[in-house]
Design a protein around this motif. Structure first.
Motif, mmCIF file in Angstrom:
data_model
loop_
_atom_site.group_PDB
_atom_site.id
_atom_site.type_symbol
_atom_site.label_atom_id
_atom_site.label_comp_id
_atom_site.label_asym_id
_atom_site.label_seq_id
_atom_site.Cartn_x
_atom_site.Cartn_y
_atom_site.Cartn_z
ATOM 1 N N VAL A 265 11.080 -0.697 3.132
ATOM 2 C CA VAL A 265 10.573 -1.856 2.390
ATOM 3 C C VAL A 265 9.775 -2.772 3.310
ATOM 4 N N GLY A 266 10.206 -2.886 4.570
ATOM 5 C CA GLY A 266 9.449 -3.686 5.528
ATOM 6 C C GLY A 266 8.040 -3.149 5.722
ATOM 7 N N ARG A 267 7.925 -1.815 5.840
ATOM 8 C CA ARG A 267 6.591 -1.216 5.997
ATOM 9 C C ARG A 267 5.754 -1.389 4.742
ATOM 10 N N VAL A 268 6.394 -1.285 3.587
ATOM 11 C CA VAL A 268 5.668 -1.488 2.323
ATOM 12 C C VAL A 268 5.138 -2.916 2.237
ATOM 13 N N MET A 269 5.961 -3.878 2.648
ATOM 14 C CA MET A 269 5.519 -5.279 2.643
ATOM 15 C C MET A 269 4.303 -5.481 3.540
ATOM 16 N N ALA A 270 4.381 -4.935 4.749
ATOM 17 C CA ALA A 270 3.281 -5.101 5.693
ATOM 18 C C ALA A 270 2.006 -4.450 5.167
ATOM 19 N N GLN A 271 2.135 -3.246 4.598
ATOM 20 C CA GLN A 271 0.976 -2.549 4.051
ATOM 21 C C GLN A 271 0.392 -3.316 2.865
ATOM 22 N N ALA A 272 1.258 -3.790 1.986
ATOM 23 C CA ALA A 272 0.796 -4.518 0.805
ATOM 24 C C ALA A 272 0.100 -5.812 1.192
ATOM 25 N N LEU A 273 0.647 -6.498 2.177
ATOM 26 C CA LEU A 273 0.029 -7.756 2.619
ATOM 27 C C LEU A 273 -1.349 -7.489 3.215
ATOM 28 N N ALA A 274 -1.472 -6.422 4.003
ATOM 29 C CA ALA A 274 -2.766 -6.081 4.598
ATOM 30 C C ALA A 274 -3.792 -5.747 3.519
ATOM 31 N N GLU A 275 -3.371 -4.980 2.505
ATOM 32 C CA GLU A 275 -4.289 -4.603 1.429
ATOM 33 C C GLU A 275 -4.699 -5.807 0.592
ATOM 34 N N SER A 276 -3.773 -6.712 0.356
ATOM 35 C CA SER A 276 -4.110 -7.892 -0.452
ATOM 36 C C SER A 276 -5.041 -8.825 0.297
ATOM 37 N N GLY A 277 -4.949 -8.826 1.646
ATOM 38 C CA GLY A 277 -5.812 -9.688 2.444
ATOM 39 C C GLY A 277 -7.210 -9.169 2.574
ATOM 40 N N VAL A 278 -7.356 -7.856 2.625
ATOM 41 C CA VAL A 278 -8.676 -7.247 2.826
ATOM 42 C C VAL A 278 -9.523 -7.336 1.567
ATOM 43 N N GLY A 279 -8.964 -6.928 0.456
ATOM 44 C CA GLY A 279 -9.776 -6.884 -0.762
ATOM 45 C C GLY A 279 -9.348 -7.842 -1.839
ATOM 46 N N GLY A 280 -8.411 -8.717 -1.526
ATOM 47 C CA GLY A 280 -7.921 -9.641 -2.546
ATOM 48 C C GLY A 280 -7.207 -8.916 -3.669
ATOM 49 N N ASP A 281 -6.526 -7.818 -3.322
ATOM 50 C CA ASP A 281 -5.871 -6.969 -4.314
ATOM 51 C C ASP A 281 -4.602 -7.658 -4.817
ATOM 52 N N PHE A 282 -4.653 -8.099 -6.074
ATOM 53 C CA PHE A 282 -3.504 -8.818 -6.626
ATOM 54 C C PHE A 282 -2.287 -7.915 -6.776
ATOM 55 N N SER A 283 -2.508 -6.661 -7.172
ATOM 56 C CA SER A 283 -1.378 -5.745 -7.355
ATOM 57 C C SER A 283 -0.666 -5.497 -6.026
ATOM 58 N N ALA A 284 -1.436 -5.475 -4.933
ATOM 59 C CA ALA A 284 -0.825 -5.286 -3.616
ATOM 60 C C ALA A 284 0.047 -6.476 -3.254
ATOM 61 N N PHE A 285 -0.429 -7.682 -3.545
ATOM 62 C CA PHE A 285 0.374 -8.865 -3.240
ATOM 63 C C PHE A 285 1.627 -8.890 -4.110
ATOM 64 N N SER A 286 1.516 -8.414 -5.356
ATOM 65 C CA SER A 286 2.688 -8.332 -6.231
ATOM 66 C C SER A 286 3.721 -7.377 -5.651
ATOM 67 N N ALA A 287 3.242 -6.289 -5.034
ATOM 68 C CA ALA A 287 4.159 -5.347 -4.398
ATOM 69 C C ALA A 287 4.867 -6.009 -3.218
ATOM 70 N N CYS A 288 4.144 -6.828 -2.487
ATOM 71 C CA CYS A 288 4.743 -7.560 -1.372
ATOM 72 C C CYS A 288 5.839 -8.493 -1.882
ATOM 73 N N GLU A 289 5.571 -9.191 -2.986
ATOM 74 C CA GLU A 289 6.567 -10.099 -3.570
ATOM 75 C C GLU A 289 7.792 -9.333 -4.057
#
Length: 428
Positions: free
Chosen positions: A155-179
């Motif tokens: 889950v820690g790796r998923v959070m880090a990956q999701a945060l990186a994806e949401s920061g690069v392209g503004g991907d809302f679904s990725a940030f939701s995964a982080c949450e």
């Protein structure tokens, strides 16, 4: 009989309380009407609190379907309905693991391990994380399986990956995964050294801090749950050392100033106490970003809430130990009145802390404004009242010394108690 915990869908994303009047905004998210109206019309916001997307309009559409489902759930949980409900209805509200056989338990554990193995590769991370969380709610054994199977690392790796994806392209679904990943971690006890160490790793701790600063109300609550648990496990110094104190303090004070929900405010006070106590610069930084002003304003509103009042007074005491904190306290017109109001009213601890705060601002480094406010707001009368009730010896000693030291200044005011000498003689 106590009602079971409400399903997540029934809780308002802002207050995290059971919705009484669910309404839907233009983004499709449903909130309790009172909470969303406060967000939109009291605070003047034009975004969806859960998604932070702009609202195309401010229309609030009643969600009648959800209202009927919530009402049905409430009726089913009431004592009268539970006694007359059919076996099939009762089984719906019973914990699934309460009916499990050894075989079904083994299968459930294997499904959890399989889900963890696929979690990093699946494109449907939010759904997968929700399913993972639902199978662990209220089930300590499944939580242990999750930790033993490397769930915290995954889950820690998923959070880090999701945060990186949401920061690069503004991907809302990725940030939701982080949450949602944070929601999974917040469910765990996080009391063992190994789990705490994994959460403290930069790839896991950094997303938690980002959620604390710009996540939804629910995500911020989960982030604070995680921080509180690892602090209680004895790792408070470690997580505080790995953060940007300024950013965290500003986020916590924003939550307290907005008063979004009582649960958020309570948790924010706990985390704020941790930062101020453990960070070498925490106290000075907190004063610098306006903590004293926010805390006084909150104390004016919540002086009767023991949990809130005691924590605010403890924070004010710590901040008033530095010159900048005492200056900020003196500059607020309601500071003395709000602190004095808690004396002999909230709890013995609140009275003790209030006396210490007043001691710091009236004896350690007195100012004419504070001394004047103390006599005009009735703080001096409250202090004298302490001499007539049982209290800690140190509290009484501080009270007597405060009055004796400042007696000459206070005597110039007509409202100064005329029976001063009689009161002071009680301890002579």
């Amino acid at each position: 009989m106590d009602m079971e915990e409400p399903p997540h869908l029934f809780l308002c994303p802002i207050s995290m309380d059971l919705m009484e009047d669910p309404v839907t905004v233009s983004t499709g998210v449903t909130y309790d009407r009172r909470s969303i109206e406060r967000w939109l019309f009291s605070y003047g916001r034009t975004t969806c609190p859960a998604t932070m997307q702009p609202l195309v309009n401010l229309d609030l559409t009643p969600n009648h379907t959800l209202m009927r489902v919530i009402s049905s759930w409430i009726d089913r949980g009431s004592p009268s309905s539970s006694s007359s409900s059919s076996p099939s209805t009762s089984s719906l509200s019973s914990p699934v693991h309460g009916l499990e056989t050894p075989l079904s338990r083994m299968l459930a554990e294997e499904r959890l391990r399989s889900a963890l193995a696929d979690l990093e590769e699946t494109p449907f991370k939010v759904t997968a994380l929700k399913n993972t969380r639902s199978c662990m709610v209220g089930d300590v054994a499944m939580q242990s399986v999750f930790v033993a199977s490397g769930g915290v690392e995954v889950v820690g790796r998923v959070m880090a990956q999701a945060l990186a994806e949401s920061g690069v392209g503004g991907d809302f679904s990725a940030f939701s995964a982080c949450e949602e990943a944070a929601a999974v971690l917040a469910l765990l006890p996080l009391s063992d050294e190994a789990s705490v160490g994994l959460v403290l790793a930069p790839e896991c701790l950094r997303p938690v801090m980002v959620l604390l600063q710009r996540g939804s109300a629910e995500a911020r609550l989960h982030a604070m749950d995680i921080l509180t648990k690892i602090s209680n496990a004895g790792a408070g110094d470690q997580w505080v050392a790995g953060i940007d104190v300024d950013d965290v303090l500003k986020s916590l004070l924003e939550l307290l100033a907005d008063e979004v929900s009582a649960r958020l405010s309570s948790r924010a006070l706990d985390v704020l106490l941790d930062v101020v106590e453990r960070s070498p610069t925490g106290r000075a930084k907190a004063v610098e970003v306006g903590a004293v002003h926010v805390l006084v304003e909150l104390l004016v509103v919540d002086a009767d809430d023991r949990h809130v009042a005691e924590r605010i007074l403890l924070l004010l005491k710590r901040m008033c130990k530095c010159p900048e904190g005492r200056l900020a306290f003196a500059e607020h017109d309601l500071s003395v009145a709000s602190v004095a109001r808690t004396m002999l009213r909230v709890s013995d601890l609140a009275t003790e802390l209030a006396v210490k705060v007043l001691w710091l601002v009236s004896v350690v480094a007195p100012s004419d404004k504070v001394l004047e406010d103390m006599v005009l707001t009735g703080a001096v009368s409250k202090l004298l009242g302490l001499l007539h009730v049982e209290s800690a010896p140190s509290t009484k000693q501080k009270t007597v010394r405060m009055v004796r030291i400042n007696e000459v200044f206070w005597r110039q005011y007509p409202c100064f108690p005329t029976g001063l000498k009689d009161n002071l003689s009680l301890l002579d």
